[in-house]
Design a protein around this motif. Structure first.
Motif, PDB file in Angstrom:
ATOM      1  N   LYS A   1       0.847  -1.206   0.027  1.00 19.79           N
ATOM      2  CA  LYS A   1       0.119  -0.024   0.115  1.00 19.79           C
ATOM      3  C   LYS A   1       0.888   1.251   0.008  1.00 19.79           C
ATOM      4  N   THR A   2       0.812   2.102  -1.066  1.00 18.85           N
ATOM      5  CA  THR A   2       1.620   3.008  -1.390  1.00 18.85           C
ATOM      6  C   THR A   2       0.908   4.355  -1.178  1.00 18.85           C
ATOM      7  N   SER A   3       1.074   5.256  -0.176  1.00 23.42           N
ATOM      8  CA  SER A   3       0.410   6.369   0.291  1.00 23.42           C
ATOM      9  C   SER A   3       1.201   7.595  -0.097  1.00 23.42           C
TER      10      SER A   3
ATOM     11  N   ASP B   1     -12.339   0.285  -3.715  1.00 21.83           N
ATOM     12  CA  ASP B   1     -12.510  -0.901  -4.787  1.00 21.83           C
ATOM     13  C   ASP B   1     -11.551  -1.539  -5.210  1.00 21.83           C
ATOM     14  N   LEU B   2     -11.564  -2.592  -5.462  1.00 20.76           N
ATOM     15  CA  LEU B   2     -10.493  -3.717  -5.843  1.00 20.76           C
ATOM     16  C   LEU B   2     -10.670  -4.592  -6.983  1.00 20.76           C
ATOM     17  N   GLU B   3      -9.795  -4.878  -7.825  1.00 14.97           N
ATOM     18  CA  GLU B   3      -9.956  -5.986  -9.023  1.00 14.97           C
ATOM     19  C   GLU B   3      -9.221  -6.909  -8.741  1.00 14.97           C
TER      20      GLU B   3
ATOM     21  N   TYR C   1      -3.593 -11.723  -7.909  1.00 12.90           N
ATOM     22  CA  TYR C   1      -3.157 -10.423  -8.183  1.00 12.90           C
ATOM     23  C   TYR C   1      -4.280  -9.293  -8.038  1.00 12.90           C
ATOM     24  N   VAL C   2      -4.293  -8.584  -7.019  1.00  9.37           N
ATOM     25  CA  VAL C   2      -5.334  -7.626  -6.300  1.00  9.37           C
ATOM     26  C   VAL C   2      -4.735  -6.165  -6.729  1.00  9.37           C
ATOM     27  N   ILE C   3      -5.549  -5.265  -7.317  1.00  7.10           N
ATOM     28  CA  ILE C   3      -5.201  -3.930  -7.390  1.00  7.10           C
ATOM     29  C   ILE C   3      -6.121  -3.362  -7.465  1.00  7.10           C
ATOM     30  N   ASN C   4      -5.917  -1.703  -6.949  1.00  6.98           N
ATOM     31  CA  ASN C   4      -6.360  -0.489  -7.161  1.00  6.98           C
ATOM     32  C   ASN C   4      -5.157   0.388  -7.551  1.00  6.98           C
ATOM     33  N   GLU C   5      -5.112   0.726  -8.887  1.00  6.87           N
ATOM     34  CA  GLU C   5      -4.130   1.526  -9.447  1.00  6.87           C
ATOM     35  C   GLU C   5      -3.975   2.954  -8.850  1.00  6.87           C
TER      36      GLU C   5
ATOM     37  N   GLU D   1      -3.420  10.297  -2.411  1.00  8.26           N
ATOM     38  CA  GLU D   1      -3.477   9.588  -3.237  1.00  8.26           C
ATOM     39  C   GLU D   1      -2.689   7.982  -2.908  1.00  8.26           C
ATOM     40  N   GLN D   2      -3.413   6.877  -3.175  1.00 11.38           N
ATOM     41  CA  GLN D   2      -3.209   5.599  -2.684  1.00 11.38           C
ATOM     42  C   GLN D   2      -3.272   4.707  -4.145  1.00 11.38           C
ATOM     43  N   LYS D   3      -2.050   3.777  -3.842  1.00  7.42           N
ATOM     44  CA  LYS D   3      -2.235   2.654  -4.683  1.00  7.42           C
ATOM     45  C   LYS D   3      -1.873   1.394  -4.140  1.00  7.42           C
ATOM     46  N   THR D   4      -2.986   0.318  -4.046  1.00  9.50           N
ATOM     47  CA  THR D   4      -2.921  -0.618  -3.387  1.00  9.50           C
ATOM     48  C   THR D   4      -2.568  -1.885  -4.353  1.00  9.50           C
ATOM     49  N   VAL D   5      -1.828  -2.803  -4.067  1.00 12.28           N
ATOM     50  CA  VAL D   5      -1.393  -4.079  -4.850  1.00 12.28           C
ATOM     51  C   VAL D   5      -1.226  -5.124  -3.750  1.00 12.28           C
TER      52      VAL D   5
END
Length: 572
Positions: A85-87, A463-465, A487-491, A522-526
């Motif tokens: 999780k990048t913030s 929300d995630l894919e 592989y789960v992501i919210n870009e 802004e956040q990126k979640t992988v």
């Protein structure tokens, strides 16, 4: 004038306190709700309600146990998830700053990525900075019987993150957090009512554990004002009068809006939190199947420990409340703390409810080697309206915040959450490339249960894919090997400044924790997942263990200098 000034001074600090105490110590919501349980389910992105995944049917649809082989059957799996999780934080160009010209937030322009996972180990009774999810299953069906009995072990809810890198700005929203529910034993039974229709029931006995560490700060106008007044009155000494009314500097010098004020560390658990699952599986034709599963809510009674460490600025402020006869009288009337302490620690209790869930699935086989699946999942997250934590003593922070109208009490923290129910769908494909080799893939669209206006770094999953793929390999001895990758992501998920009352609101009257006021977020979640599972008849497992023991025996025999070997007469 002295009394009015004292009351006004106390009122100013109330806003600071409210900002500090309402940092939610736990985040569960859609935090990896049944995301890393079973290898087959991961490869199909959880599209398994009408396509039961072996012993994992205990969770996904216990009616599917009727499809297991006759006799005794065993499975063991392991999933390793890695969450990143990048913030990123940047100052809102329209932000005018706090009172006194405070605008240069040291967090501005910085970003941080979670450095590791975190999970609680039940028997070890401690946490480790690593995530893994083991599964275990054992079943038995007498040949020709309509009854199948099984028992399993798995974790339907689990997440854990650590922001341990130096200078990571996420520490004010959650330095570390973990939350998990482990079903340590789940007896289950299925009954095949007709050749095409089965029912099943699972009763799970589980343990819930959760914990968090948070560094606290409170950037807002009221906090900035205390610092301005503290600086302005540093040399304002009126002999005798100051000592009797408002000793300088006011508020003990005040608290800067970007200063760390306190840190909170909490860990709780419930060692007995039961649940049950009910499932139906109907296969009217070989090419068509329907599945339904209901999973009950899980109510927990958690008990654990907490520790709140106060900064020197906070301690000077509390000391100031009792530093003159006028302030002592005022603080006594409003039951405010006057004796500073470096920390408070003790026992805390809470009640948490995991939501009830329902799953609906369909499987179609247009060709003998091809299966197409689709699922619809519902979760009753709206059952969670608030977090409530009861401490074993009066908390200084809570004693102050009641001045803003807080009615929870000096020893109870109540936080409004208002989660929303979630609906998400998934699709999966399974193709038998060869009689012994199967390819699988799936896609799932996962909706978050967190309201956008309540988003924060503790409830930090949007929300995630979810993408999954994998293979199944069948061996001649009855063993099956399943391998999967997820592989789960919210870009990108953005929270503009002043849009979340749990994160970056600049309105000081909002009774919430806003450590990033004035900042755009802004956040990126992988999440990456690798999973492996072995399934086999128990007699095959016994033979494997026997061969392994024989191998070990031969090795030790060879290494033993006193053992007798064929053709070796040196020991005769």
């Amino acid at each position: 004038m002295g009394v009015k000034a004292a009351v006004k001074a106390n009122g100013l600090i109330m806003a600071i306190v409210w900002m500090l105490i309402t940092a939610a110590p736990y985040a569960y919501a859609a935090f990896h709700e049944q995301l890393a349980i079973d290898t087959v389910a991961i490869s199909l992105a959880n599209t398994v309600t009408a396509r039961p995944p072996g012993h994992a049917s205990i969770h996904y649809n216990p009616a599917g146990l009727s499809q297991l082989p006759d006799g005794k059957y065993f499975s063991n799996g392991l999933t390793v998830p890695v969450i990143e999780k990048t913030s990123s934080f940047s100052q809102d160009p329209d932000f005018e700053g706090f009172l006194g010209g405070f605008k240069d937030d040291p967090v501005d322009g910085k970003s941080g990525t979670s450095s590791s996972g975190r999970m609680y180990l039940p028997f070890y009774n401690d946490t480790i900075d690593f995530l893994f999810a083991p599964t275990l299953g054992l079943s038995y069906r007498k040949p020709g019987s309509k009854w199948t009995f099984a028992v399993g072990q798995y974790a339907p809810f689990a997440v854990g993150l650590v922001h341990g890198d130096e200078g990571d700005p996420s520490v004010y929203g959650g330095k570390s957090v973990y939350q998990q529910h482990l079903v340590y034993i789940a007896p289950a039974v299925s009954f095949q009512m007709t050749p095409t229709f089965s029912v099943g029931l699972t009763v799970g006995l589980g343990q819930t554990a959760m914990g968090a560490e948070v560094d606290m700060r409170a950037p807002n106008d009221m906090v900035a004002l205390t610092k301005v007044l503290g600086d302005a009155t540093a040399g304002l000494e009126i002999p005798i009068l100051s000592e009797l009314t408002l000793p300088p500097p006011w508020f003990g010098g005040g608290i800067g809006p970007y200063s760390q004020v306190a840190s909170l560390d909490m860990s709780l658990r419930d060692d007995f939190s039961p649940n049950y699952n009910v499932g139906l599986l109907w296969e009217p034709w070989e090419w068509l199947a329907f599945g339904v599963c209901y999973q009950s809510e899980i109510k927990t009674q958690l008990t654990g420990n907490y520790r709140i460490d106060y900064s020197e600025d906070w301690q000077r402020m509390v000391n100031w409340f009792g530093s003159s006869p006028l302030l002592v009288i005022t603080s006594g009337v409003f039951d405010l703390p006057m004796t500073p302490v470096s920390h408070q620690a003790g026992t805390v209790t809470s009640q948490i409810t995991f939501p009830q869930r329902a799953q609906f699935g369909i499987k179609i086989k247009p060709f003998s080697r091809l299966s197409l699946m689709a699922d619809l999942h519902w979760a009753d997250w709206s059952v969670l309206k608030e977090d409530k934590f009861i401490f074993d003593q009066d908390i200084q922070l809570l004693r102050l915040v009641k001045m803003l109208g807080y009615t929870g009490g000096n020893d109870t923290m109540v936080l409004t959450r208002n989660f929303k129910d979630t609906w998400h769908w998934s699709v999966g494909l399974e193709y038998d490339i060869l009689d012994w080799l199967t390819f699988r893939c799936g896609y799932e669209k996962r909706e978050t249960s967190v309201q956008p206006e309540l988003f924060d770094l503790m409830y930090a999953l949007p929300d995630l894919e979810n993408f999954g793929t994998g293979f199944g390999i069948k061996l001649k001895n009855g063993m099956t090997i399943d391998i999967a990758a997820g592989y789960v992501i919210n870009e990108s998920y953005a929270v503009p400044n002043n849009t979340s009352t749990n994160m970056n609101s600049t309105v000081f009257t909002n009774p919430v924790y806003n450590p990033y006021a004035g900042l755009d977020y802004e956040q990126k979640t992988v999440t990456y997942m690798g999973s492996f599972k072995l399934s086999m008849p128990t007699h095959v497992m016994a033979e494997m263990l026997h061969h392994q023991l024989e191998t070990i025996k031969h090795i030790f025999s060879y290494l033993n200098p006193f053992s007798k070997r064929d053709g070796d007469s040196s020991h005769e």
